[in-house]
Design an enzyme around this catalytic site. Structure first.
Site, PDB file in Angstrom:
ATOM      1  N   LYS A 156      -7.839   3.693 -23.526  1.00  0.00           N
ATOM      2  CA  LYS A 156      -7.591   2.422 -24.184  1.00  0.00           C
ATOM      3  C   LYS A 156      -8.556   2.052 -24.825  1.00  0.00           C
ATOM      4  CE  LYS A 156      -4.719  -0.854 -24.693  1.00  0.00           C
ATOM      5  NZ  LYS A 156      -3.225  -0.713 -24.903  1.00  0.00           N
ATOM      6  N   SER A 210      -4.360   4.305 -27.234  1.00  0.00           N
ATOM      7  CA  SER A 210      -3.895   3.033 -27.635  1.00  0.00           C
ATOM      8  C   SER A 210      -4.592   1.984 -27.590  1.00  0.00           C
ATOM      9  CB  SER A 210      -2.509   2.956 -26.625  1.00  0.00           C
ATOM     10  OG  SER A 210      -3.132   2.540 -25.357  1.00  0.00           O
TER      11      SER A 210
END
Length: 339
Positions: A156, A210
């Site tokens: 992330k 992401s």
């Protein structure tokens, strides 16, 4: 987030999927008590939330805060927005458990790490690539997972909130994926500049990156096999060459089922093919003014995978720059050996 580089009796990974009624729903923690698991053993929380998955998706931040406060300790959160189509909001808890004395060695283990803060001027550039590379290597070493045994590397990563915010999401994902590939030997250092310049034929087969406003560093979560973990949980990965590549996934599922395995969870990346076509047929994902292209891709790939495994609470993340070939994406299936 580093641990001593010595085998521990709690190196075995357990993967627990919990449905959620909303981004801040942590009621599923009671499932840990039912299973006799100490919440302090949770190493990472990986979630799918029902926001739009874009820059202004508040649901990721809400979910990350709720689970961080609920679990505490050194838990890492990776929240991916967007549950289009059949996708069901849920979280997947990665937990360290004591060895199963009756099970074979070589079980799935968990590595976690957190990079330094990624400064705005370094986002999407070599400095971010190298920060992720170092964090992945350190996470694997601390978990005693050989680099060649990594089945999934989740990151992330941050994004910029000025200028082309949507573009910054892609650049950050790209740099993170390249850092993973560099760490694992899938990508050479002399390929990085070409990749950052837009050569998407350079990719990793296990990367899942992401981006979001809820982090300012790169959160790294590794799933891989360790000779020091005794248990029945395993993982297998493949790469979809495009959004309808069911064959690649079916081959892995057939192998798992032949071994009597039980599917535990699926992690996948998806993106609209940048050429504007899939197997010679034109698609309109890139030109839709109403929905972001990544939302189309998530829905399409999630529908295919959900149908194959019979489960809608799976992790499908949009935007796959350098994560599998252009238009495709890596898929990792976590499964359990029979007793």
């Amino acid at each position: 987030f580093h641990r001593a580089l010595e085998p521990r009796r709690d190196m075995r990974a357990e993967v627990i999927r919990i449905p959620t009624g909303g981004p801040a729903d942590i009621s599923g923690l009671t499932k840990l008590a039912d299973l006799g698991i100490d919440p302090a053993k949770v190493r990472a929380v990986i979630g799918k939330t029902e926001g739009n998955g874009c820059v202004n998706d508040f649901s990721r931040d809400l979910a990350a805060r709720a689970w961080t406060e609920a679990v505490g300790g050194e838990v890492l959160t990776v929240m991916s927005g967007g549950t289009e189509g059949v996708l069901s909001p849920h979280v997947t808890l990665l937990v360290n458990c004591d060895d199963d004395p009756g099970a074979p060695v070589g079980a799935l283990a968990i590595g976690v790490n957190q990079s330094r803060v990624i400064e705005p001027e370094h986002l999407g550039r070599r400095a971010q690539v190298e920060a992720v590379r170092d964090s992945v290597i350190d996470a694997c070493q601390a978990a005693l997972i050989p680099l060649e045994e990594v089945e999934l590397a989740l990151v992330k990563c941050p994004l910029l909130t000025t200028g082309d915010t949507y573009g910054s999401m892609g650049r950050s994902r790209a740099a993170s994926a390249l850092g993973i590939g560099l760490a694992l030997g899938e990508i050479r250092d002399d390929q990085i500049e070409a990749a950052l310049a837009g050569n998407f034929e350079i990719w990793s087969s296990v990367a899942s990156a992401s981006s979001g406003i809820e982090v300012n560093s790169c959160h790294v979560v590794i799933l891989g096999h360790s000779a020091h973990a005794r248990g029945r949980l395993r993982a297998s990965h493949t790469v979809m060459k495009d959004a309808i590549d069911a064959e690649s996934v079916m081959k892995v599922l057939a192998d798992i089922r032949e071994r009597g395995g039980e599917i535990v969870q699926v992690f996948a990346k998806a993106e609209p093919d940048p050429t504007g076509s899939i197997r010679g047929r034109r698609h309109t994902m890139l030109t839709d003014s109403d929905l972001a292209p990544t939302r189309h891709a998530r829905a399409a790939v999630a529908g295919l995978l959900a149908g194959l495994v019979g489960e809608t609470a799976i992790y499908v993340s949009g935007g796959a720059e350098h994560q599998g070939p252009p238009g495709g994406g890596p898929v990792t299936i976590v499964w359990r050996l029979p007793s």
